[in-house]
Structures are given as structure tokens and as C-alpha cells.
Design an enzyme around this catalytic site. Structure first.
Site, PDB file in Angstrom:
ATOM      1  N   HIS A 122      -6.865 -51.954  11.251  1.00  0.00           N
ATOM      2  CA  HIS A 122      -7.122 -51.896  11.885  1.00  0.00           C
ATOM      3  C   HIS A 122      -8.245 -50.653  11.588  1.00  0.00           C
ATOM      4  O   HIS A 122      -8.434 -50.240  10.425  1.00  0.00           O
ATOM      5  CB  HIS A 122      -5.372 -50.876  12.326  1.00  0.00           C
TER       6      HIS A 122
ATOM      7  N   ASP B 219       2.714 -43.834  23.710  1.00  0.00           N
ATOM      8  CA  ASP B 219       1.410 -43.408  22.632  1.00  0.00           C
ATOM      9  C   ASP B 219      -0.037 -43.753  24.540  1.00  0.00           C
ATOM     10  O   ASP B 219      -0.352 -42.899  24.290  1.00  0.00           O
ATOM     11  CB  ASP B 219       1.326 -44.614  21.987  1.00  0.00           C
TER      12      ASP B 219
ATOM     13  N   ARG C 282      -4.270 -37.325  26.586  1.00  0.00           N
ATOM     14  CA  ARG C 282      -4.720 -36.600  25.715  1.00  0.00           C
ATOM     15  C   ARG C 282      -6.164 -36.460  25.876  1.00  0.00           C
ATOM     16  O   ARG C 282      -7.100 -35.665  26.044  1.00  0.00           O
ATOM     17  CB  ARG C 282      -4.394 -36.719  23.783  1.00  0.00           C
TER      18      ARG C 282
ATOM     19  N   SER D 125       0.018 -42.506  17.054  1.00  0.00           N
ATOM     20  CA  SER D 125      -0.823 -42.961  17.929  1.00  0.00           C
ATOM     21  C   SER D 125      -1.540 -44.806  17.161  1.00  0.00           C
ATOM     22  O   SER D 125      -0.252 -45.278  18.321  1.00  0.00           O
ATOM     23  CB  SER D 125      -2.489 -42.693  18.786  1.00  0.00           C
TER      24      SER D 125
ATOM     25  N   LYS E 255       1.170 -48.330  17.323  1.00  0.00           N
ATOM     26  CA  LYS E 255       0.952 -49.296  18.234  1.00  0.00           C
ATOM     27  C   LYS E 255       0.812 -50.425  17.002  1.00  0.00           C
ATOM     28  O   LYS E 255       1.978 -52.010  17.484  1.00  0.00           O
ATOM     29  CB  LYS E 255      -0.274 -49.492  18.696  1.00  0.00           C
TER      30      LYS E 255
END
Ligand code: URA
Length: 448
Positions: free
Chosen positions: A87, A166, A173, A188, A192
Site C-alpha cells: 500500500h 471506513d 472526514r 482507515s 481495508k
């Protein structure tokens, strides 16, 4: 799981006073919000209190746990091997997933990759994949599992079943100025990633003008929080701090980046892209136990490009997900944007700075990103940088080429790119691409 009801106002007050919430209290807030028992205004107050006073490691882990279990945690036990994903916290010109995913899969490590779309000035892997005609990123969970089993790789978007809490919290947010909070971002991202069925994770945490965390020290804190959460959930997690003071590589824009990644998979490509790609891929190969060390993983990553297996894997996955592989085999056949315009330097000297944020915004204006959620993106739009930080340019020399279908944006894009570079008579110090690694033992200077 606890079904205890708490007083929402008391919990908001507790966080406002800087106290620590228990796991049950956080679980109640997330569950009740997802079930519409807490309204947006109370959740907004809680988010702002968390933003201002922070969440400690136990609270961040409880938040992640609650968001993760608001949906399905995919079971990938039918696929042999240690499943590893990567990620990135996002940047400009970051096409690394397109290169390293087929590399790692070709080395025998299954890669289940659920990616996002462009956000603000940054590009997103899904938009890049969709620039390939026919490529579909919307699949059911059954098909997700099937593609992974068959190809050792799957590249898709978030489904409704993955961390729905989320999705709702992120939207809130976004409109309450509470995005840039380290524990909220970490919860967050990790909810995921943990939901997609991985066994291990490599994180590319970016700092600099084009990153969400511009300050290095904030990026370090984010990396430490992400690794802490990953390890708490029993997943081996390694993060690298990488430089986003200038766009990564030369191509910025969806198809232009796919094209650059094809060059990379064929053994070419810019050095900055390949240095980070091999490091992240090598770490994934190591975590997937197909190499005894990160260094050996890097050698395997290089070999997968040399022997053509990574490029073949790329063609296989494009075809598997409905894409037209002819544009991968002959990228020159891809329809170009209607307007291709050179950008000349406004002065002479060494490029000492590039405002990657401003450059990302130029790519959005050209059509490569969205200004509103419902906008569509133009696959062919973007620009190519012919010069980077440390290079010398002469006044009037071309340093970038713009591609767009929006003729009316050309002038402001040219001005925007010219303003985004700083020139000086003296060459700048060489940029360090990778500064640190964070693993469960802590923060380590990279290369030390
Ligand atoms: N990306 C995410 O997935 N979540 C955040 O909060 C920020 C970036």
C-alpha cells in the site's frame, strides 16, 4: 462482541478532555454510527476531538478492529502461499503497483491487491488500470478469489463488503477537515488492507511536497502507527519512507503512467521508479518466503524483469480482467490526446525544486484527476517530464510535454508547470529516494 450501549455525549466529552477510550467504547461508536444510531453531527464532534487530541495505539487498534469487522474479512485460505500486498500513502506519478504486482506474482507470491482511485492531487491505481480498454476493476468477491487462485494476482477496487464503516467515516472526514490525522488515516488504511485477506503487508509511506504527509517526521509517525497496527493483527508489516519531493518517474497521468510501467516491465524505465519498485517488490518476495532476505528478493525482482516473466504476468492479468492486451504489446497504438504541447523553461539553471503538489493539480486540471467525486477522468491526459531535480535546463528548452483533450486548459497548465520548478545556478544535493525502514523492531536508517 459487546452490545453495551454507552452515552455518546459522554464519550465525545471524554475524548475532548484527552482521555483514552476503551476498546468497547470505540466499538460502540463505530457500530452505532454505521447502524445510523449516531448522527453525523455527533460523529463529526468525535472525529474532531480525536483529530485534536489524538488516539493512542490501543485506540487506533480498536478503531481499526471495529472498521475491519463492519464488513467481510475475505478468507483466501484456498490460495496456497503467503499472500502479500503493498500500500502506498499516495503521490504524484506513483505507478509502482502496476510494475511490482506482476513482478511479485511472477516470483510465486500471491498478490491480492485492492486499490483506490485518485484523491486530490494524487493519482490512483484504479484510474490507471481503467485506462486500459476493457479492464474491469469491479468484480464480486467470488471472482476476486477466482482470479487470485488462477493468476496469483488480482487488481480490483473496494467492494461494498470491505470495511463499509471506513467508507462512511472517510466521506465524513473529507467534509469535516479531519482527514490529516495519523491514527485516523492509519485505521482507515489498515482496516481495508486487513479485510482483503493478506498475510503480510509492505507499506510505501511518502513524504515531501507531493505527499499527504509533507513533513518527514509526520510520515515516520504514520509509518510507525501503520506497522504497529499490522503487527497487532498478526500480519508481518514493513514500511519504507520514500521521497515525494518531486513526481515519481517521468510520466504523470493515467495511460501515460501505464505506458511508463510497460517500459519498466520490459527492462527500461526511470531509475527512481525502479529503485523503489525493486525494494518494495523484494520485500514482498521476502515476506512471501520466496527469498531469504530483502536483498535476495530484490535480485529475484530484477530477474523476473530480465527473463520476461513479469511482463508475461502483466499481459495475463490484463487479459484475465477483460483488458485489451494489444495496447500493452504495442503501446504506440493507443489513441493520443488531441493536444500535445511542449513546455519551455522560463530561465536557465539547475532544477533545485519541483512542487509535486502543484504538478499533481496541473494533471487534475488537464483531465487526469477529478475535481468533484462524480467527475470522470481522461485516460490520455497528463504530462511527461523530460527534466527532474538536479538536471540543468536552458531558457526556452523543453522540460515537459503536456497531453490533453482540453485545449482551454493548455495555457494555465503551461504556466502551472513553469511555476512549479525552481532554478538556481548551483546544483542541489542529490535527493535520497528511500530514507528509513520501519519494522516491528522500530525505525532504521535505510542502507545503514
Ligand atoms: N487513504 C485512506 O485509505 N484513508 C485515509 O484516511 C487517507 C488516505
Amino acid at each position: 462482541m459487546s452490545k453495551t450501549e454507552f452515552n455518546t455525549v459522554s464519550l465525545i466529552r471524554k475524548k475532548r478532555e484527552g482521555e483514552t477510550l476503551s476498546r468497547e467504547e470505540i466499538q460502540y461508536l463505530i457500530r452505532a454510527y454505521t447502524d445510523d444510531r449516531i448522527p453525523d453531527y455527533q460523529m463529526s464532534a468525535f472525529l474532531m476531538a480525536s483529530f485534536l487530541n489524538g488516539l493512542d495505539t490501543s485506540e487506533a487498534a480498536a478503531l481499526t478492529h471495529s472498521m475491519l469487522h463492519s464488513g467481510i474479512v475475505v478468507d483466501l485460505s484456498h490460495v496456497e502461499g503467503i499472500k502479500v500486498d503493498k500500500h502506498s500513502t499516495g503521490g504524484v506519478g506513483d505507478k509502482l503497483s502496476l510494475i511490482l504486482a506482476p513482478v511479485v506474482a511472477a516470483c510465486g507470491v500471491p498478490v491480492p491487491m485492492i486499490s483506490g482511485r485518485g484523491l486530490g492531487h494524487t493519482g490512483g491505481t484504479l484510474d490507471k488500470l481503467e485506462s486500459i480498454p476493457g479492464f474491469t476493476v469491479d468484480v464480486t468477491l467470488d471472482r476476486y478469489k477466482e482470479i487470485l487462485e488462477k493468476q496469483n494476482l488480482v487488481l480490483v477496487g473496494q467492494t461494498e463488503e470491505i470495511a463499509p464503516a471506513d467508507k462512511r467515516l472517510y466521506a465524513l472526514r473529507d467534509v469535516t477537515a479531519t482527514v490529516e490525522s495519523i491514527p485516523l488515516i492509519a485505521g482507515s488504511i489498515m482496516s481495508k488492507k486487513l479485510a482483503e485477506g493478506i498475510d503480510a503487508l509492505v507499506l510505501d509511506v511518502k513524504f515531501g511536497s507531493g505527499a499527504f504527509m509533507t513533513k518527514h517526521e509526520d510520515a515516520v509517525k504514520l509509518a510507525e502507527t501503520l506497522v504497529g497496527i499490522g503487527e497487532e493483527f498478526g500480519k508481518q508489516t514493513i514500511a519504507f519512507l520514500t521521497n515525494m519531493e518531486q513526481p515519481l518517474g517521468n510520466a504523470i497521468g493515467n495511460w501515460l503512467e501505464v505506458k511508463e510501467s510497460i517500459d519498466c516491465l520490459k527492462g527500461g524505465g526511470p531509475d527512481d521508479v525502479m529503485e523503489i519498485t525493486h525494494l518494495l517488490a523484494g520485500t514482498m518476495i521476502y515476506l512471501g518466503r520466496k527469498a531469504g532476505s530483502i536483498e535476495e528478493g530484490i535480485e529475484k525482482s530484477k530477474e523476473a524483469i530480465r527473463d520476461g516473466s513479469a511482463f508475461q504476468k502483466w499481459i495475463d492479468i490484463v487479459e484475465e480482467q477483460g483488458g485489451d492486451s494489444s495496447v500493452i504489446k504495442t503501446p504506440e497504438s493507443y489513441p493520443a490526446a488531441a493536444h500535445i504541447e511542449e513546455v519551455a523553461a522560463h530561465g536557465s539553471g539547475y532544477i533545485t525544486k519541483m512542487d509535486a503538489f502543484a504538478m499533481g493539480m496541473v494533471s487534475v486540471e488537464l483531465g487526469a484527476g477529478r475535481r468533484a467525486k462524480e467527475d470522470s477522468v481522461d485516460a490520455a491526459a497528463g504530462f511527461i517530464l523530460h527534466k527532474k531535480i538536479g538536471d540543468r535546463v536552458n531558457k526556452g528548452e523543453t522540460f515537459a510535454t503536456i497531453h490533453t483533450n482540453k485545449e482551454e486548459m493548455l495555457e494555465s497548465a503551461i504556466n502551472g508547470l513553469q511555476r512549479a520548478i525552481t532554478l538556481d545556478n548551483k546544483p542541489p544535493e542529490k535527493l535520497q529516494q528511500i530514507t528509513h525502514m520501519v519494522d516491528k523492531t522500530g525505525l532504521h536508517k535505510y542502507g545503514a
